[in-house]
Motif scaffolding. Structure first.
Motif, PDB file in Angstrom:
ATOM      1  N   ARG A   1      -7.134  11.229  -2.496  1.00 38.60           N
ATOM      2  CA  ARG A   1      -6.117  11.232  -3.564  1.00 38.60           C
ATOM      3  C   ARG A   1      -4.850  11.220  -3.025  1.00 38.60           C
TER       4      ARG A   1
ATOM      5  N   ASP B   1       0.797  -1.075   0.077  1.00 35.81           N
ATOM      6  CA  ASP B   1      -0.122  -0.070  -0.081  1.00 35.81           C
ATOM      7  C   ASP B   1       0.907   1.318   0.160  1.00 35.81           C
TER       8      ASP B   1
ATOM      9  N   LEU C   1       3.828   3.579  -1.839  1.00 38.45           N
ATOM     10  CA  LEU C   1       4.657   3.901  -3.039  1.00 38.45           C
ATOM     11  C   LEU C   1       6.061   4.199  -2.531  1.00 38.45           C
TER      12      LEU C   1
ATOM     13  N   VAL D   1      -1.872   9.191  -1.119  1.00 37.54           N
ATOM     14  CA  VAL D   1      -1.101   7.814  -1.191  1.00 37.54           C
ATOM     15  C   VAL D   1       0.117   7.811  -0.144  1.00 37.54           C
ATOM     16  N   LYS D   2       0.256   6.562   0.413  1.00 39.26           N
ATOM     17  CA  LYS D   2       1.621   6.745   1.539  1.00 39.26           C
ATOM     18  C   LYS D   2       2.860   6.562   0.357  1.00 39.26           C
TER      19      LYS D   2
END
Length: 737
Positions: A648, A591, A593, A650-651
């Motif tokens: 919108r 999960d 990036l 993201v980790k």
């Protein structure tokens, strides 16, 4: 030139005559050396050829002396005003300065000259003098009311002397100004004789035939009119005395200007004017007997002469709202001629002439605020008491402190509340001008939209076709019109943007061959967190909401509503196995990036707002075009992004190895010591794997602030650099932007 060449032989005779008259009137109020100083100023300025004749060819020195005579004899002003009139021409032509005048003649005279110069500068802007706004601006510019009185006297003097001038255009202009500006001002100030003279002379020059027609008829009948008035009042006088009343009577014929105005209004000849003859009966009555004795006079007169019931005006029973009390009747006198009779007491006459109902109010000439009324009546009292030195100096024009008066380049004049801006002015000119306003030229100097206006400013609005109203405009405009027009424009723009966004969305539906359903779209809008539909379409127009995401959510919602959405059955407890630690770590990494310079198939970049580098705690933000921006967790924009666009986010984390170098901007503040820049650049150059890209230093009042852009590869290098920079002598603060 010779000292006396400025004066013709005839003018020399007139000069000596005026000097004697002026000295006779004001000799006891002038200081011993005033005349000597004044003579030196005027003759020396004339000798140097500095003083020029006006557009009518008049000698300015003689003109000023004649004006001084009017203010001394007919208005009652004293030393300050007289010397101010005589010396101001020397200041205007450059022979001396206001400071010279103050030193030689005193502060009072210098103040008069300052006011006269301000008004003359006002005229240079070519204003439209017939507006009520210009009268107000003239009063506010004058500050000292004596300046306005001088301007009136000067205009009376000029009007008396321009009968035979060949410059007809100039005569027409000053006559119009006399009618529109100076006569009403004289009326307001109680200078009725000067007011009537200005009106009659302006009519003489502007309506030549009408003036002489009325004048000839009045001249032809003057003797008979005087005899008629005497014949009319004689029996009245006898009856009133017989009744034991104390009174005095005034008989008059209307001015030529008043007769002409009546003729135009009533569409009749001179003979048709009802009140061509007017009689005023003023009773000396006790307060409790006023009304009774006025009606007693009414009864006596109507017993003698037939009244016209349509012309009865009873302001005794119910006074006018402004306090005016009087009884007006029109009766048919001898020879079947109509005569107006005004009946009032001394108290009523005093109020009508000076108090709540100043005569200019009674005539229906509109005034400004009630404060102006009271102030002008006080001025008139000061004039009548010849008390100008003690009282007139107190009358500074502060009545318009809440208003500003502003010119267009063509001389049109507008009134605004204090604090009005360039943008308020633009919307007053025209809505379209306001919508496209980008600034202005105030007195030939560029000014921004927010610039506040001052009285006397000449404003030229600058526009651009690509300009449009902004929300923050509402924060600084002060007029209701500007505020309403900006709100209306913003609403219309929002509606257009919403319509465009809706049309774009429907086009996308057609391209994907998806059937559009309004209830389904409402569910999607609600899921996206919008409470108002217009806000949703506005976000589409602003591209803060991704239209492709909307389409995806819409198709998903359609499937749910059709019962076709895939649902994974919940696992039973029997089949559930506790995952190992390695499995949990692997799932977590799925999960997140992972930022790597060699990452393929994904478009990402580092955000310029916070300039993240290797080692910073970061997150990713999915942009409208599909790419991902990497931000620091403490980015100034992070809180707003999470609040508005949480879906919108993201980790993200950095890969296990460093990438290439990253740009970092540092802010350095400290004392402006000698060699400070050299010391900073020296430390950076000695650091391994750190390079200086740019440096900017600004020094002010012994302090400096600078920005450095350096290239480095991780946060550890950054922390070490900051620490070393802080050791430089004079550096007080080092921070990362």
């Amino acid at each position: 030139m010779e000292q006396n060449a400025f004066f013709s032989a005839q003018e020399k005779v007139r000069l000596a005559q005026l000097y004697r008259e002026l000295l006779k009137l004001s000799g006891n109020i002038l200081y011993p050396d005033d005349c000597k100083k004044l003579k030196t100023y005027l003759l020396e300025a004339a000798r140097r050829n500095l003083i020029q004749r006006n557009v009518f060819g008049m000698n300015p020195i003689l003109n000023d002396m004649e004006t001084a005579l009017i203010v001394a004899s007919e208005i009652g002003l004293t030393r300050g005003a007289i010397l101010g009139i005589m010396v101001h021409t020397c200041v205007r032509c450059g022979y001396c300065t206001p400071e010279d005048v103050e030193r030689e003649f005193g502060v009072d005279v210098a103040g008069i000259i300052k006011g006269l110069n301000r008004i003359l500068e006002l005229y240079e802007k070519n204003p439209s003098v017939e507006s009520e706004n210009f009268r107000s601006l003239l009063l506010s510019f004058a500050e000292d009311m004596r300046v306005v009185l001088i301007m009136i006297a000067n205009r009376v003097n000029i009007m008396r002397k321009i009968k035979d001038t060949e410059n007809e255009e100039a005569r027409r202009k000053v006559s119009e100004e006399a009618a529109y500006l100076y006569a009403p001002l004289a009326h307001k100030l109680g200078l009725y004789r000067l007011k009537s003279e200005l009106e009659d002379l302006s009519l003489k020059y502007l309506e030549h035939d009408a003036y002489y027609l009325i004048k000839e008829k009045l001249n032809a009948t003057k003797k008979s009119r005087d005899e008629y008035i005497e014949k009319f009042i004689r029996p009245i006088d006898e009856k009133l005395k017989k009744a034991g009343l104390k009174f005095h009577m005034k008989g008059r014929t209307k001015s030529i200007h008043s007769i002409w105005q009546k003729m135009k209004k009533q569409h009749c000849g001179v003979e048709g004017i009802y009140d061509l003859f007017a009689i005023r009966i003023i009773l000396d009555s006790a307060l409790e007997k006023e009304k009774m004795e006025c009606w007693q006079v009414y009864s006596i007169i109507t017993d003698m002469y037939q009244p016209n019931p349509k012309r009865l005006r009873d302001w005794l029973s119910i006074p006018k709202s402004n306090g005016y009390e009087s009884l007006h009747i029109t009766v048919l006198g001898p020879e079947n001629k109509w005569v107006e009779v005004q009946i009032r007491t001394e108290r009523m006459d005093e109020i009508a002439e000076r108090g709540l109902a100043a005569h200019w109010r009674y005539k229906g000439i509109k005034s400004g605020e009630s404060g102006v009324d009271e102030w002008l009546n006080n001025i008139r009292s000061a004039l009548e008491n010849n008390d100008d030195l003690q009282l007139m100096d107190q009358f500074k024009m502060d009545l318009y402190e809440d208003e500003v008066f502003v010119f267009t380049p063509k001389g049109d004049l507008f009134k605004f509340p204090k604090g009005a801006t360039v943008l308020d002015f633009a919307y007053t000119i025209h809505t379209n001008v306001g919508d496209h306003c980008i600034g202005a030229k105030i007195n030939e100097k560029n000014a921004p939209l927010r610039q506040k206006l001052n009285s006397g400013d000449q404003v030229e609005i600058l526009t651009a076709n690509n300009q449009s109203p902004k929300q923050d405009w509402l924060n600084f405009v002060v007029t209701g019109k500007a505020r309403a027009k900006i709100r209306q424009a913003l609403k219309e723009m929002q509606a257009k943007q919403g319509a465009f966004a809706k049309e774009l969305l429907e086009r996308k539906f057609k391209n994907r061959k998806i059937e559009y359903d309004e209830p389904t779209m409402m569910h999607v809008i609600k899921k996206l967190g919008f409470k108002v539909v217009t806000d949703f379409y506005k976000s589409l127009a602003d591209e803060t909401t991704d239209i492709n995401e909307v389409l995806d959510l819409y198709t998903e919602q359609q499937k749910i509503e059709a019962g076709l959405a895939e649902h994974t059955p919940a696992p039973s407890a029997e089949n559930y196995n506790i995952p190992s630690e390695a499995e949990l770590k692997a799932k977590t990494n799925d999960d997140v990036l992972v930022i790597d310079q060699n990452l393929k198939g994904l478009d990402f970049s580092l955000a310029k707002c916070c300039q993240p580098i290797y080692g910073d705690d970061v997150f990713g933000f999915v942009t409208v075009n599909g790419g991902i921006k990497i931000h620091r967790q403490d980015c100034p924009n992070a809180q707003e992004l999470r609040k508005r666009f949480g879906y919108r986010i993201v980790k993200a984390r950095w890969a296990g190895k460093r990438g290439s170098q990253y740009p970092i901007t540092l802010k350095v503040i400290g004392n402006d010591d000698l060699g400070i820049v050299n010391n900073i650049t020296s430390i950076i150059s000695k650091e391994e794997k750190i390079s200086l890209r740019s440096i900017s230093i600004d020094s002010h009042d012994g302090l400096f602030s600078g920005t450095l852009t350096v290239m480095l590869d991780d946060t550890s290098k950054l922390q070490l650099l900051e620490k070393k920079l802080k050791t430089i002598k004079g550096v007080k603060q080092v921070s990362r932007n």
